[in-house]
Design an enzyme around this catalytic site. Sequence first.
Site, PDB file in Angstrom:
ATOM      1  N   ASN A  10       0.615  -1.185  -0.057  1.00 31.10           N
ATOM      2  CA  ASN A  10      -0.425  -0.229   0.072  1.00 31.10           C
ATOM      3  C   ASN A  10       1.023   1.405   0.039  1.00 31.10           C
ATOM      4  O   ASN A  10       1.890   1.657   1.031  1.00 31.10           O
ATOM      5  CB  ASN A  10      -0.688   0.036   1.571  1.00 31.10           C
ATOM      6  CG  ASN A  10      -2.006   1.462   1.427  1.00 31.10           C
ATOM      7  OD1 ASN A  10      -1.408   2.646   1.443  1.00 31.10           O
ATOM      8  ND2 ASN A  10      -3.308   0.721   1.496  1.00 31.10           N
ATOM      9  N   HIS A  13       1.447   6.423   1.497  1.00 31.71           N
ATOM     10  CA  HIS A  13       1.509   7.319   2.512  1.00 31.71           C
ATOM     11  C   HIS A  13       2.792   8.216   1.793  1.00 31.71           C
ATOM     12  O   HIS A  13       3.260   8.649   2.502  1.00 31.71           O
ATOM     13  CB  HIS A  13       2.024   6.829   3.919  1.00 31.71           C
ATOM     14  CG  HIS A  13       0.758   6.047   4.502  1.00 31.71           C
ATOM     15  ND1 HIS A  13      -0.161   7.859   5.015  1.00 31.71           N
ATOM     16  CD2 HIS A  13       0.048   5.119   5.029  1.00 31.71           C
ATOM     17  CE1 HIS A  13      -1.167   7.322   5.969  1.00 31.71           C
ATOM     18  NE2 HIS A  13      -0.421   5.420   5.676  1.00 31.71           N
ATOM     19  N   ARG A  21       3.851  19.035   1.961  1.00 35.08           N
ATOM     20  CA  ARG A  21       4.799  19.937   1.586  1.00 35.08           C
ATOM     21  C   ARG A  21       3.683  20.810   0.323  1.00 35.08           C
ATOM     22  O   ARG A  21       4.282  21.611  -0.689  1.00 35.08           O
ATOM     23  CB  ARG A  21       5.502  19.944   1.413  1.00 35.08           C
ATOM     24  CG  ARG A  21       6.364  19.624   2.294  1.00 35.08           C
ATOM     25  CD  ARG A  21       6.527  20.988   2.986  1.00 35.08           C
ATOM     26  NE  ARG A  21       7.745  21.706   2.330  1.00 35.08           N
ATOM     27  CZ  ARG A  21       8.558  21.961   2.676  1.00 35.08           C
ATOM     28  NH1 ARG A  21       9.083  21.400   3.178  1.00 35.08           N
ATOM     29  NH2 ARG A  21       9.417  22.686   2.013  1.00 35.08           N
ATOM     30  N   HIS A  46      -5.742   3.259  -1.518  1.00 37.47           N
ATOM     31  CA  HIS A  46      -6.818   4.075  -1.130  1.00 37.47           C
ATOM     32  C   HIS A  46      -7.184   5.398  -0.892  1.00 37.47           C
ATOM     33  O   HIS A  46      -6.935   6.557  -0.816  1.00 37.47           O
ATOM     34  CB  HIS A  46      -7.009   4.144   0.043  1.00 37.47           C
ATOM     35  CG  HIS A  46      -8.531   3.920   1.048  1.00 37.47           C
ATOM     36  ND1 HIS A  46      -8.047   3.932   2.475  1.00 37.47           N
ATOM     37  CD2 HIS A  46      -9.557   4.354   0.681  1.00 37.47           C
ATOM     38  CE1 HIS A  46      -9.127   4.263   2.703  1.00 37.47           C
ATOM     39  NE2 HIS A  46     -10.451   5.092   1.748  1.00 37.47           N
ATOM     40  N   ARG A  48      -9.325   7.815  -0.794  1.00 31.14           N
ATOM     41  CA  ARG A  48     -10.172   8.411   0.547  1.00 31.14           C
ATOM     42  C   ARG A  48     -11.366   9.705   0.504  1.00 31.14           C
ATOM     43  O   ARG A  48     -10.917  10.510  -0.810  1.00 31.14           O
ATOM     44  CB  ARG A  48     -10.066   8.486   1.660  1.00 31.14           C
ATOM     45  CG  ARG A  48      -8.594   7.615   2.420  1.00 31.14           C
ATOM     46  CD  ARG A  48      -8.361   8.179   3.464  1.00 31.14           C
ATOM     47  NE  ARG A  48      -9.602   8.433   4.653  1.00 31.14           N
ATOM     48  CZ  ARG A  48      -9.797   7.083   5.413  1.00 31.14           C
ATOM     49  NH1 ARG A  48      -8.400   6.220   6.071  1.00 31.14           N
ATOM     50  NH2 ARG A  48     -10.832   7.730   6.237  1.00 31.14           N
ATOM     51  N   ARG A  52      -7.258  12.493   1.328  1.00 28.71           N
ATOM     52  CA  ARG A  52      -6.263  13.593   2.270  1.00 28.71           C
ATOM     53  C   ARG A  52      -4.708  12.890   2.292  1.00 28.71           C
ATOM     54  O   ARG A  52      -3.779  13.337   1.693  1.00 28.71           O
ATOM     55  CB  ARG A  52      -6.655  12.761   3.632  1.00 28.71           C
ATOM     56  CG  ARG A  52      -5.977  11.235   3.582  1.00 28.71           C
ATOM     57  CD  ARG A  52      -6.465  11.228   4.947  1.00 28.71           C
ATOM     58  NE  ARG A  52      -7.634  11.797   5.656  1.00 28.71           N
ATOM     59  CZ  ARG A  52      -8.415  11.039   6.816  1.00 28.71           C
ATOM     60  NH1 ARG A  52      -7.965   9.806   7.393  1.00 28.71           N
ATOM     61  NH2 ARG A  52      -9.439  10.903   7.026  1.00 28.71           N
ATOM     62  N   HIS A  53      -4.427  11.354   0.712  1.00 31.73           N
ATOM     63  CA  HIS A  53      -3.005  10.761   0.170  1.00 31.73           C
ATOM     64  C   HIS A  53      -3.655  10.678  -1.408  1.00 31.73           C
ATOM     65  O   HIS A  53      -2.668  11.723  -1.893  1.00 31.73           O
ATOM     66  CB  HIS A  53      -2.612   9.952   0.970  1.00 31.73           C
ATOM     67  CG  HIS A  53      -4.041   8.959   1.480  1.00 31.73           C
ATOM     68  ND1 HIS A  53      -4.141   7.897   0.981  1.00 31.73           N
ATOM     69  CD2 HIS A  53      -4.130   8.391   3.003  1.00 31.73           C
ATOM     70  CE1 HIS A  53      -5.264   7.528   2.022  1.00 31.73           C
ATOM     71  NE2 HIS A  53      -4.693   7.810   2.781  1.00 31.73           N
ATOM     72  N   GLU A  73      -7.871   1.221  -3.656  1.00 38.47           N
ATOM     73  CA  GLU A  73      -9.247   0.334  -1.898  1.00 38.47           C
ATOM     74  C   GLU A  73     -10.372   1.871  -1.991  1.00 38.47           C
ATOM     75  O   GLU A  73      -9.726   3.240  -2.051  1.00 38.47           O
ATOM     76  CB  GLU A  73      -8.072   0.643  -0.757  1.00 38.47           C
ATOM     77  CG  GLU A  73      -8.052  -0.142   0.090  1.00 38.47           C
ATOM     78  CD  GLU A  73      -7.344   0.257   1.279  1.00 38.47           C
ATOM     79  OE1 GLU A  73      -8.043   0.758   2.319  1.00 38.47           O
ATOM     80  OE2 GLU A  73      -7.015  -0.285   1.145  1.00 38.47           O
ATOM     81  N   THR A 104      -8.650   3.804   8.846  1.00 41.00           N
ATOM     82  CA  THR A 104     -10.187   2.769   9.244  1.00 41.00           C
ATOM     83  C   THR A 104      -9.236   1.848  10.041  1.00 41.00           C
ATOM     84  O   THR A 104      -9.207   1.070  10.828  1.00 41.00           O
ATOM     85  CB  THR A 104      -9.742   1.776   7.470  1.00 41.00           C
ATOM     86  OG1 THR A 104      -9.063   2.194   6.566  1.00 41.00           O
ATOM     87  CG2 THR A 104     -10.804   1.059   7.148  1.00 41.00           C
ATOM     88  N   GLU A 154     -11.187  -9.334   3.293  1.00 42.05           N
ATOM     89  CA  GLU A 154      -9.847  -8.692   3.834  1.00 42.05           C
ATOM     90  C   GLU A 154     -10.519  -8.893   5.510  1.00 42.05           C
ATOM     91  O   GLU A 154     -11.375  -8.201   5.525  1.00 42.05           O
ATOM     92  CB  GLU A 154      -9.287  -7.558   2.734  1.00 42.05           C
ATOM     93  CG  GLU A 154      -7.776  -7.492   3.662  1.00 42.05           C
ATOM     94  CD  GLU A 154      -7.226  -6.303   3.369  1.00 42.05           C
ATOM     95  OE1 GLU A 154      -7.866  -6.587   2.207  1.00 42.05           O
ATOM     96  OE2 GLU A 154      -6.205  -5.433   3.946  1.00 42.05           O
ATOM     97  N   HIS A 197      -3.152  -4.632   7.770  1.00 37.47           N
ATOM     98  CA  HIS A 197      -3.807  -3.259   8.672  1.00 37.47           C
ATOM     99  C   HIS A 197      -2.282  -3.218   9.783  1.00 37.47           C
ATOM    100  O   HIS A 197      -2.658  -4.516  10.323  1.00 37.47           O
ATOM    101  CB  HIS A 197      -5.325  -2.702   9.267  1.00 37.47           C
ATOM    102  CG  HIS A 197      -5.675  -1.631   9.477  1.00 37.47           C
ATOM    103  ND1 HIS A 197      -4.955  -1.013  10.517  1.00 37.47           N
ATOM    104  CD2 HIS A 197      -5.490  -0.673   8.789  1.00 37.47           C
ATOM    105  CE1 HIS A 197      -4.895   0.223  10.563  1.00 37.47           C
ATOM    106  NE2 HIS A 197      -5.827   0.938   9.490  1.00 37.47           N
TER     107      HIS A 197
HETATM  108  N1  PXP Z   1      -5.695  -3.493   4.161  1.00 40.20           N
HETATM  109  C1  PXP Z   1      -6.977  -2.327   4.306  1.00 40.20           C
HETATM  110  C2  PXP Z   1      -8.172  -2.679   4.071  1.00 40.20           C
HETATM  111  C3  PXP Z   1      -6.558  -0.849   4.802  1.00 40.20           C
HETATM  112  O1  PXP Z   1      -7.624  -0.372   4.969  1.00 40.20           O
HETATM  113  C4  PXP Z   1      -5.465  -1.033   4.597  1.00 40.20           C
HETATM  114  C5  PXP Z   1      -5.025   0.714   5.011  1.00 40.20           C
HETATM  115  O2  PXP Z   1      -4.814   1.563   4.345  1.00 40.20           O
HETATM  116  C6  PXP Z   1      -4.091  -1.692   4.852  1.00 40.20           C
HETATM  117  C7  PXP Z   1      -4.713  -2.938   4.102  1.00 40.20           C
HETATM  118  C8  PXP Z   1      -2.956  -1.030   5.369  1.00 40.20           C
HETATM  119  O3  PXP Z   1      -2.646  -0.731   6.063  1.00 40.20           O
HETATM  120  P1  PXP Z   1      -1.180  -0.251   6.967  1.00 40.20           P
HETATM  121  O4  PXP Z   1      -1.172   1.158   6.066  1.00 40.20           O
HETATM  122  O5  PXP Z   1      -1.156  -0.317   8.603  1.00 40.20           O
HETATM  123  O6  PXP Z   1       0.150  -1.165   6.828  1.00 40.20           O
END
Ligand code: PXP
Length: 246
Positions: A10, A13, A21, A46, A48, A52-53, A73, A104, A154, A197
């Site tokens: 993922n 971030h 910035r 994801h 959103r 935000r990202h 996502e 989440t 998941e 997660h």
């Molecule tokens: N799976 C799902 C469905 C999520 O929402 C997230 C966070 O966006 C992740 C996995 C990954 O989580 P993390 O960034 O904490 O590893």
Amino acid sequence: MSRSLRLGVNIDHVATLRNARGSAYPSPLRAAELAQAAGADGITAHLREDRRHIRDADIAALKAGLEIPLNFEMAPTDEMARIALETAPHACCLVPERREEVTTEGGLDVLADQARLTDYVGTLAETGIRVSMFIGHDPRQIEASAAIGAQVVELHTGRYCDLHAEGRFAERDLELDALRAGAAYAQSLGLEVHAGHGLTYETVGPVAAIAKLRELNIGHFLISEAVFLGLGPAIGQMRALMDAAR
Ligand code: PXP
């Protein structure tokens, strides 16, 4: 390559850092390409509601630029369905979303929204998108996910990771048992089972050892570790820990 446990990386971030910035860098696509080269089996992003990202242009760039599958996502809203149908990703993972949350926080309440979600999942699945529901290990949510026609669930590993971080090891182990039972139940209903997660090098092993799981999705820790190790080595280490646990 087909593996018994895939790693979805993922890259949300990377976009968080860029947006902090208002710059054009670091590029989520560049991170995804590096992850692909380092052995990621898929990329998760994801979009959103508040952007935000990840932003709309990132989703389009990832879809156009990647060879490995894109797991999109999203919250199950009309806006996201439209974007998913335009993008045609390999998979969509439906997640709950609350604007004020930092991440989440819980699983989707599929049980409470079955009729709407049946139509929603059907519309995506008709176009060949593999639809996953991000849920807790509650058997009722697993049953509801199967009943509405999802192909994948998941399981949310956030509580297991939090209990580990807080040193509440007996409760953590019970949570792990529940995840294991949930994975077995979901598979028995014909669902493919993923998890994710909050996973880190410390917490990934026991989850990766759950034989019914086919995919882990990991983001925040890998991007954090990349600050120190670089993204390729950070992913390589996670992959090695997953393989060692199987
Ligand atoms: N799976 C799902 C469905 C999520 O929402 C997230 C966070 O966006 C992740 C996995 C990954 O989580 P993390 O960034 O904490 O590893």
